[in-house]
Design a protein around this motif. Structure first.
Motif, mmCIF file in Angstrom:
data_model
loop_
_atom_site.group_PDB
_atom_site.id
_atom_site.type_symbol
_atom_site.label_atom_id
_atom_site.label_comp_id
_atom_site.label_asym_id
_atom_site.label_seq_id
_atom_site.Cartn_x
_atom_site.Cartn_y
_atom_site.Cartn_z
ATOM 1 N N ARG A 138 57.791 62.106 82.997
ATOM 2 C CA ARG A 138 58.064 62.387 81.584
ATOM 3 C C ARG A 138 59.463 61.853 81.204
ATOM 4 O O ARG A 138 59.652 61.249 80.148
ATOM 5 C CB ARG A 138 57.966 63.899 81.359
ATOM 6 N N VAL A 139 60.434 62.069 82.100
ATOM 7 C CA VAL A 139 61.797 61.599 81.831
ATOM 8 C C VAL A 139 61.801 60.077 81.701
ATOM 9 O O VAL A 139 62.445 59.510 80.816
ATOM 10 C CB VAL A 139 62.760 62.067 82.949
ATOM 11 N N LYS A 140 61.007 59.428 82.558
ATOM 12 C CA LYS A 140 60.954 57.961 82.491
ATOM 13 C C LYS A 140 60.341 57.499 81.161
ATOM 14 O O LYS A 140 60.810 56.541 80.543
ATOM 15 C CB LYS A 140 60.140 57.409 83.674
ATOM 16 N N THR A 141 59.300 58.201 80.725
ATOM 17 C CA THR A 141 58.669 57.844 79.450
ATOM 18 C C THR A 141 59.657 57.975 78.294
ATOM 19 O O THR A 141 59.715 57.113 77.403
ATOM 20 C CB THR A 141 57.460 58.778 79.174
ATOM 21 N N ILE A 142 60.451 59.051 78.326
ATOM 22 C CA ILE A 142 61.428 59.249 77.246
ATOM 23 C C ILE A 142 62.437 58.096 77.235
ATOM 24 O O ILE A 142 62.792 57.560 76.185
ATOM 25 C CB ILE A 142 62.153 60.606 77.416
ATOM 26 N N PHE A 143 62.859 57.672 78.433
ATOM 27 C CA PHE A 143 63.799 56.551 78.530
ATOM 28 C C PHE A 143 63.163 55.271 77.980
ATOM 29 O O PHE A 143 63.755 54.562 77.160
ATOM 30 C CB PHE A 143 64.239 56.352 79.987
ATOM 31 N N THR A 148 62.698 50.578 74.319
ATOM 32 C CA THR A 148 61.768 49.599 73.740
ATOM 33 C C THR A 148 61.786 49.646 72.211
ATOM 34 O O THR A 148 61.048 48.914 71.564
ATOM 35 C CB THR A 148 60.324 49.842 74.239
ATOM 36 N N ASN A 149 62.624 50.496 71.651
ATOM 37 C CA ASN A 149 62.672 50.620 70.188
ATOM 38 C C ASN A 149 63.971 50.013 69.640
ATOM 39 O O ASN A 149 65.024 50.652 69.650
ATOM 40 C CB ASN A 149 62.597 52.119 69.857
ATOM 41 N N LEU A 153 67.938 51.647 69.065
ATOM 42 C CA LEU A 153 69.085 51.126 69.829
ATOM 43 C C LEU A 153 70.172 50.604 68.897
ATOM 44 O O LEU A 153 71.372 50.830 69.111
ATOM 45 C CB LEU A 153 68.655 50.001 70.772
ATOM 46 N N LEU A 154 69.723 49.923 67.848
ATOM 47 C CA LEU A 154 70.681 49.343 66.911
ATOM 48 C C LEU A 154 71.474 50.446 66.210
ATOM 49 O O LEU A 154 72.693 50.338 66.016
ATOM 50 C CB LEU A 154 69.919 48.503 65.874
ATOM 51 N N PHE A 155 70.782 51.507 65.868
ATOM 52 C CA PHE A 155 71.450 52.626 65.204
ATOM 53 C C PHE A 155 72.574 53.180 66.094
ATOM 54 O O PHE A 155 73.725 53.326 65.662
ATOM 55 C CB PHE A 155 70.421 53.729 64.894
ATOM 56 N N GLY A 364 72.110 40.956 70.423
ATOM 57 C CA GLY A 364 71.397 40.210 71.467
ATOM 58 C C GLY A 364 71.018 41.125 72.631
ATOM 59 O O GLY A 364 69.905 41.058 73.158
ATOM 60 N N THR A 365 71.945 41.997 73.022
ATOM 61 C CA THR A 365 71.659 42.929 74.116
ATOM 62 C C THR A 365 70.595 43.949 73.696
ATOM 63 O O THR A 365 69.687 44.264 74.460
ATOM 64 C CB THR A 365 72.954 43.638 74.569
ATOM 65 N N VAL A 366 70.702 44.439 72.465
ATOM 66 C CA VAL A 366 69.689 45.381 71.967
ATOM 67 C C VAL A 366 68.297 44.765 72.132
ATOM 68 O O VAL A 366 67.383 45.388 72.673
ATOM 69 C CB VAL A 366 69.953 45.710 70.473
ATOM 70 N N LEU A 367 68.158 43.501 71.697
ATOM 71 C CA LEU A 367 66.846 42.871 71.725
ATOM 72 C C LEU A 367 66.393 42.519 73.143
ATOM 73 O O LEU A 367 65.199 42.425 73.412
ATOM 74 C CB LEU A 367 66.857 41.612 70.846
ATOM 75 N N SER A 368 67.368 42.328 74.049
ATOM 76 C CA SER A 368 66.984 41.915 75.406
ATOM 77 C C SER A 368 66.200 43.007 76.129
ATOM 78 O O SER A 368 65.554 42.743 77.135
ATOM 79 C CB SER A 368 68.221 41.522 76.216
ATOM 80 N N PHE A 369 66.248 44.244 75.628
ATOM 81 C CA PHE A 369 65.479 45.315 76.275
ATOM 82 C C PHE A 369 64.084 45.464 75.676
ATOM 83 O O PHE A 369 63.293 46.266 76.133
ATOM 84 C CB PHE A 369 66.221 46.653 76.153
ATOM 85 N N ASN A 370 63.796 44.728 74.619
ATOM 86 C CA ASN A 370 62.472 44.868 74.010
ATOM 87 C C ASN A 370 61.934 43.504 73.553
ATOM 88 O O ASN A 370 61.353 42.801 74.352
ATOM 89 C CB ASN A 370 62.518 45.896 72.874
#
Ligand code: PFF
Length: 456
Positions: A138-143, A148-149, A153-155, A364-370
């Motif tokens: 569950r913790v992994k899903t929350i992460f 992926t959003n 992340l940008l906020f 760029g970093t924000v997008l690199s995770f999704n």
């Protein structure tokens, strides 16, 4: 005469204030987020041993050199290097070292802020009780839901950059000195509590074994480079952050003592973070090599199960944010100090401009995770590439240049005057390390990694 210069940006109120501010710069995401995950990825004990050797033999001597340059020059690293080069009768092009530092600071802060944003998000999620009783899955899903959003992340990235630039705009001394005085001891106490929790997970011995028993078969030259790069990263060396803090240091403070305190506190926090995280990893059958998400997928499990976990967990992530905050202001300070000195702009304007540029690169970093997670350069995502280039290449090369300048090009008397060390074994050891050992170590590791020659 240079030794009577004063910084136009002001001075720390005392030596203690400097130690706290520099420790605030050193202790950050590097200790609690990065150290555990790179240790996990690079096999544990042998990696930790190399890291500790790098701190002692390369990190501390270079930290002394960087502080002494700053205090001697009393300006932003670009102008400090230019005027000290002139003082030593060398080319003013040494200012390029300051420029490289400014660039490094921008690049590091751009991704540092995104990760600090994760910590901010975790403050809210932990306080909401999202992790209470949660399983490892569950913790992994929350992460995963968070990273992926891109919008979320940008906020958080935007919020963290705004926090950073607000402090920088107000000047380093006022807000900051006060903040670190309270935050650093509190962070330490919380880590002690968490070590206590880890001792009861049933896998404490396994965690210690992973952290402290070296297995050299698991160590490659690239791992040695990462350990060395991390020694620079965690001590904030090689890019002018410690130099600019040194430029606000009162004349009579001992650089040697301060360097030992800063490096000691930094190392202790990193090792304690490892002692908290690995027992939790092993007792929950998690993967130590999980990468950048490691602490965000392990610590919430502990907080979800322990008494008062939502409270302590929230407090922990608040402190992680503060640790990141006191580091991030030092990442941008060299650029802001230079803008104020050379372009007669106010600190506020300088902060807005440099903060905006950094924020933009951070997207760029924000997008690199999704959205860009499949876009790779040399097999690395945008985030991985920035992290690799800055920590493993730019900082060690910056440190190498600092060592060469101080030990080979500057007048010997100038360095001795600033360090105020009596002639004796202590001074000779420092001089030997900075003149031969640190530059040789950095070079050997580099040449090996780029394949110029192969040792073993
Ligand atoms: N030392 C900081 C950390 O360990 O998180 C990161 C850092 C700060 C690196 C300032 C470089 C720097 F100039």
């Amino acid at each position: 005469m240079t030794q009577h210069r004063k910084s136009i940006h002001g001075e720390w109120s005392s030596r203690l204030a400097f130690i706290l501010a520099a420790t605030g710069s050193a202790v950050g995401l590097g200790n609690i987020w990065k150290f555990p995950y790179i240790t996990g990825e690079n096999g544990g004990g042998a990696f930790v041993l190399v890291y500790l050797l790098c701190i002692a033999l390369i990190g501390i001597p270079i930290m002394m050199a960087e502080i002494l340059l700053g205090r001697r020059g009393r300006q932003s690293p670009i102008n400090t290097m230019e005027s000290l080069a002139e003082e030593a009768g060398r080319t003013p092009h040494w200012r390029l070292l300051g420029w490289a530092g400014v660039l490094g600071g921008f690049l590091i802060l751009s991704y540092y802020s995104v990760i600090a944003g994760w910590a901010l998000a975790y403050v809210v999620q932990t306080a909401d009780g999202l992790f209470t009783g949660a399983s490892a899955e569950r913790v992994k899903t929350i992460f995963d839901d968070l990273v992926t959003n891109p919008g979320r992340l940008l906020f958080w990235h935007t919020l963290f950059m705004t926090m950073t630039m607000t402090v920088v705009a107000r000047g380093v001394q006022s807000g900051l000195e006060q903040a670190v005085r309270f935050l650093m001891p509190t962070l330490f106490v919380l880590l002690v509590i968490l070590v206590g929790y880890s001792m009861n997970t049933g896998a404490f011995a396994q965690g210690l074994d992973f952290l402290f028993t070296p297995d050299f078969h698991r160590l490659s030259w690239n791992s040695v480079l990462i350990a060395m790069g991390h020694a620079f990263f965690t001590l904030s060396l090689g890019m002018g952050a410690i130099m600019v803090y040194g430029s606000y240091l009162p004349k009579d403070a001992s650089i040697t003592q301060a360097s030992f305190y800063i490096a000691g506190a930094d190392t202790l926090v990193a090792l304690m973070a490892g002692m908290v995280i690995f027992p939790i990893v092993f007792s929950n059958n998690l993967e130590p090599g999980a990468g950048p998400g490691l602490i965000f997928q392990t610590l919430p499990i502990a907080f979800g199960q322990m008494w008062g976990g939502a409270f302590f967990g929230t407090l922990f992530f608040v402190l992680l944010v503060f640790a990141a905050w006191t580091s991030s202001i030092s990442l941008i300070e060299p650029a802001v100090a230079w803008l104020v000195e050379n372009h007669s702009v106010s600190r506020v304007k300088a902060s807005v401009v440099s903060g905006f540029v950094t924020w933009l690169v951070g997207v760029g970093t924000v997008l690199s995770f999704n959205k860009w997670s499949e876009v790779t350069f040399f097999g690395k995502t945008f985030f991985d590439l920035l992290d690799y280039i800055t920590a493993n290449i730019m900082l060690p090369l910056g440190g190498l240049a600092i060592a060469i300048f101080v030990a080979w090009l500057m007048k010997k008397r100038t360095a001795r005057e600033e360090l105020a060390l009596p002639k004796g074994p202590g001074y000779s050891l420092w001089y030997f390390l900075i003149r031969y050992v640190s530059p040789a170590a950095v070079l050997i590791v580099f040449l090996n990694v780029i394949g110029v020659f192969k040792l073993g």
